[in-house]
Write an enzyme that holds these catalytic residues in place. Structure first.
Site, PDB file in Angstrom:
ATOM      1  N   ASP A  53       0.820  -1.216   0.000  1.00  0.00           N
ATOM      2  CA  ASP A  53       0.000   0.000   0.000  1.00  0.00           C
ATOM      3  C   ASP A  53       0.850   1.261   0.000  1.00  0.00           C
ATOM      4  O   ASP A  53       2.079   1.221   0.181  1.00  0.00           O
ATOM      5  CB  ASP A  53      -0.954  -0.003   1.215  1.00  0.00           C
ATOM      6  CG  ASP A  53      -0.257  -0.420   2.514  1.00  0.00           C
ATOM      7  OD1 ASP A  53       0.991  -0.318   2.596  1.00  0.00           O
ATOM      8  OD2 ASP A  53      -0.945  -0.847   3.450  1.00  0.00           O
ATOM      9  N   GLU A  86      -9.277  -2.058   5.846  1.00  0.00           N
ATOM     10  CA  GLU A  86      -9.842  -1.771   7.153  1.00  0.00           C
ATOM     11  C   GLU A  86     -11.060  -2.675   7.408  1.00  0.00           C
ATOM     12  O   GLU A  86     -11.563  -3.306   6.475  1.00  0.00           O
ATOM     13  CB  GLU A  86     -10.262  -0.294   7.218  1.00  0.00           C
ATOM     14  CG  GLU A  86      -9.118   0.699   6.948  1.00  0.00           C
ATOM     15  CD  GLU A  86      -8.134   0.827   8.110  1.00  0.00           C
ATOM     16  OE1 GLU A  86      -8.043  -0.081   8.967  1.00  0.00           O
ATOM     17  OE2 GLU A  86      -7.426   1.862   8.159  1.00  0.00           O
ATOM     18  N   ASN A  93      -6.706  -2.669  14.603  1.00  0.00           N
ATOM     19  CA  ASN A  93      -8.098  -3.030  14.311  1.00  0.00           C
ATOM     20  C   ASN A  93      -8.179  -4.258  13.408  1.00  0.00           C
ATOM     21  O   ASN A  93      -9.236  -4.562  12.858  1.00  0.00           O
ATOM     22  CB  ASN A  93      -8.830  -1.842  13.661  1.00  0.00           C
ATOM     23  CG  ASN A  93      -8.189  -1.431  12.338  1.00  0.00           C
ATOM     24  OD1 ASN A  93      -7.233  -2.062  11.874  1.00  0.00           O
ATOM     25  ND2 ASN A  93      -8.705  -0.373  11.729  1.00  0.00           N
ATOM     26  N   HIS A 132      -6.533  -4.705  10.557  1.00  0.00           N
ATOM     27  CA  HIS A 132      -6.349  -4.511   9.111  1.00  0.00           C
ATOM     28  C   HIS A 132      -5.091  -5.215   8.616  1.00  0.00           C
ATOM     29  O   HIS A 132      -4.124  -5.393   9.349  1.00  0.00           O
ATOM     30  CB  HIS A 132      -6.387  -3.025   8.713  1.00  0.00           C
ATOM     31  CG  HIS A 132      -5.208  -2.207   9.102  1.00  0.00           C
ATOM     32  ND1 HIS A 132      -5.272  -0.846   9.295  1.00  0.00           N
ATOM     33  CD2 HIS A 132      -3.908  -2.531   9.321  1.00  0.00           C
ATOM     34  CE1 HIS A 132      -4.084  -0.390   9.606  1.00  0.00           C
ATOM     35  NE2 HIS A 132      -3.234  -1.387   9.626  1.00  0.00           N
TER      36      HIS A 132
HETATM   37  P1  PGA Z   1       2.875  -1.636  12.737  1.00  0.00           P
HETATM   38  O1  PGA Z   1       1.678  -1.476  11.705  1.00  0.00           O
HETATM   39  O2  PGA Z   1       3.765  -2.709  12.179  1.00  0.00           O
HETATM   40  O3  PGA Z   1       3.543  -0.309  12.724  1.00  0.00           O
HETATM   41  O4  PGA Z   1       2.269  -2.007  14.047  1.00  0.00           O
HETATM   42  C1  PGA Z   1       1.016  -2.617  11.267  1.00  0.00           C
HETATM   43  C2  PGA Z   1      -0.147  -2.230  10.404  1.00  0.00           C
HETATM   44  O5  PGA Z   1      -0.765  -1.165  10.651  1.00  0.00           O
HETATM   45  O6  PGA Z   1      -0.491  -2.996   9.513  1.00  0.00           O
END
Ligand code: PGA
Length: 245
Positions: free
Chosen positions: A69, A145, A138, A140
């Site tokens: 992304d 999301e 959450n 995702h």
């Molecule tokens: P993080 O993010 O590795 O910084 O915890 C993970 C994500 O949001 O997919």
């Protein structure tokens, strides 16, 4: 259930194991197509891959990469962009062929067309062999999301408020776009193999829901329970709420 769960004493060991796993796949299939993730979780894994390249000659020259992304509206050289993140943590330090590293182009004038182009490039490369994922608070995966359709493809998505908040705190950026281009749930599920990484106690509950809770669009990562080849790399705090035997 086809999810394999690996728990390590700490973040460093988890990162080293994840990097070794990728290295073994790259050695076995030098022209492998990797799906890559950003975020704080895979930083240690990328550092280990760079070490494996420097010390053990791990060869990326024929590897193709597709990142999950990118933020809408950010140019590749914007310090908040995921393109920049990948250059800082991996691309600049290993012998990847620059024409074979791909991150959705956030500043595309027509983001929808860019998403279709991205899907087409993945297809043209023969699909993703090994996809690396982190997980959001959450649930995702990529920027899919809660509520994302299981068959969704690369598309423009609106970020959850929690995501923007959490990511802003991580990057110390004053402002972050509220939209992103993200591979879809269907795009991720098409990968031949998936690695999901999570560390820290803050992720323990969402990891439990994703891996041992019901499969539901409310927890996007739970769909991985239906993928035939998933390995979850966790440190001990992130695994705290799992039932392991
Ligand atoms: P993080 O993010 O590795 O910084 O915890 C993970 C994500 O949001 O997919």
């Amino acid at each position: 259930m086809s999810v394999r769960i690996l728990v390590y004493d700490d973040y460093a060991k988890m990162s080293a194991a994840a990097a070794e796993h990728i290295a073994s796949r790259v050695s076995a299939q030098p022209s492998i197509v990797l799906g890559l993730a950003t975020g704080s979780t895979p930083v240690g894994m990328y550092a280990e891959l760079v070490e494996l390249h420097r010390r053990a000659g791990l060869d990326f020259s024929r590897v193709t990469t597709f990142n999950l992304d990118e933020y809408c509206g950010l140019d590749a050289d914007d310090p908040r962009s995921y393109e920049r993140f990948m250059w800082e943590h991996l691309f600049a330090h290993v012998n990847l062929d620059r024409t074979r590293t791909h991150v959705p182009y956030g500043a595309a004038r027509d983001p929808e067309a860019e998403c279709m182009r991205y899907e087409e490039m993945i297809r043209a490369a023969g699909g993703i062999d090994l996809q690396v994922l982190g997980i959001g608070m959450n649930g995702h995966i990529g920027f899919n999301e809660p509520g994302s359709a299981p068959n969704s493809r690369t598309r423009v998505v609106r970020l959850a408020e929690l995501t923007v908040e959490v990511n802003r705190a991580k990057t110390e950026a004053e402002e972050l776009p509220a939209f992103a281009l993200s591979m879809g749930m269907g795009t991720i599920m098409d990968a031949g193999e998936v690695m999901l990484l999570a560390n820290g106690e803050a992720k323990a509950d969402i990891i439990r829901q994703a891996i041992q809770g019901p499969v539901t669009p409310d927890v996007p990562a739970s769909i991985l329970q239906q993928h035939p080849d998933v390995t979850v790399f966790l440190d001990r705090p992130a695994a705290k709420l799992l039932k392991l035997h």
